[in-house]
Enzyme design. Sequence first.
Site, short mmCIF file in Angstrom:
data_model
loop_
_atom_site.label_atom_id
_atom_site.label_comp_id
_atom_site.label_asym_id
_atom_site.label_seq_id
_atom_site.Cartn_x
_atom_site.Cartn_y
_atom_site.Cartn_z
N GLY A 5 -22.63 2.02 -0.81
CA GLY A 5 -22.59 3.44 -0.38
C GLY A 5 -23.33 4.37 -1.41
O GLY A 5 -23.44 5.43 -1.11
N GLY A 6 -23.58 3.74 -2.54
CA GLY A 6 -24.28 4.80 -3.47
C GLY A 6 -23.05 5.76 -4.32
O GLY A 6 -23.38 6.37 -5.02
N GLY A 8 -18.90 -3.56 -1.19
CA GLY A 8 -18.75 -3.59 -2.58
C GLY A 8 -18.17 -2.54 -3.22
O GLY A 8 -18.61 -2.13 -4.36
N TYR A 58 0.64 -1.03 -0.02
CA TYR A 58 -0.05 -0.10 0.09
C TYR A 58 0.95 1.28 -0.27
O TYR A 58 1.67 1.42 0.95
CB TYR A 58 -0.77 0.11 1.24
#
Length: 316
Positions: free
Chosen positions: A192-193, A187, A37
């Site tokens: 969360g849109g 996902g 990361y």
Amino acid sequence: MGLSGVHNSPLSDDAGVTIIKDAFNKGITFFDTADIYGPHINEILLGKALKELPREKVQVATKFGVSGMGPSGLLVNGSPEYVRSCCEASLKRLDVDYIDLYYQHRVDRSVPTEETMGELKKLVEEGKVKYIGLSNASVDTIRRAHAVHPVSALQMEWSLWTREIEDEIAPVCRELGIGLVPYSPLGRGFFGGKAFAESSDEKILMGKHPRLEGENLNKNKILFTRVEKLAGKHECTPAQLALAWVLNQGDDVVPIPGTTKIKNLDANIGSLRLKFTEDDVKELSDAVPISEVAGASDYDFLSSTSWQFANTPPQK
């Protein structure tokens, strides 16, 4: 991972440390990072935060085994020499005496699992690592690794629309007493849109994924609408509902949602108040049938991607 500039949205170290400290003060003690990361800078960031937290009350998880991308795929190395060099480098970057949970990030199919686990076992015996984990491993690898030294946790993608783990992997982990750590439990932000947000910045943060593009996204919006409707029934947001669904898969399940905003951290924590019956879990599962999800999952990618093995030099 997201605190170190994944998908071109870097935060300052001070902002990242503030989020980590806030999470701890609200009861979160398990922090997940990896040497890839950044690369490397995420471990350094977490190390800075640890200086301001009581070390004995924090569980630090990091990973080794992936060093980047080569011309034909991921660079993966599970050789004993590389295991040790990565561990020593992570200890230095985190500035800690030991790692609570040390994962093999990707399995190197060119090195026998027994050899990789043998070196990890030595690191446990030396006190440099407390517990050993695997990430994105097959049932065969899990069993063989566990025979060398107990595997404490398995990290895999698991969410409402990625449930392949439920067929064989989760049952084997439960048979062996291995905890489950789902990544991308929302996902990749879909529940969360964010995929439907007007802000292009939100979409950039999600990155590219087959399920979030073109016609696949249009088809998957039907699934989101169903979840959104059920969220109204439970008086929560779709993201909270999706995260609560993962949390309700068992006491041995510890999802690791990421965030770069305090408000989203608070919203994620809020999902803990949702208590589901078996019927609630089934209703939500049935609202997102895997057969109706459009686009390949990360699980599919891992099953088909090309790899380059045992060709990465030791870390410094």
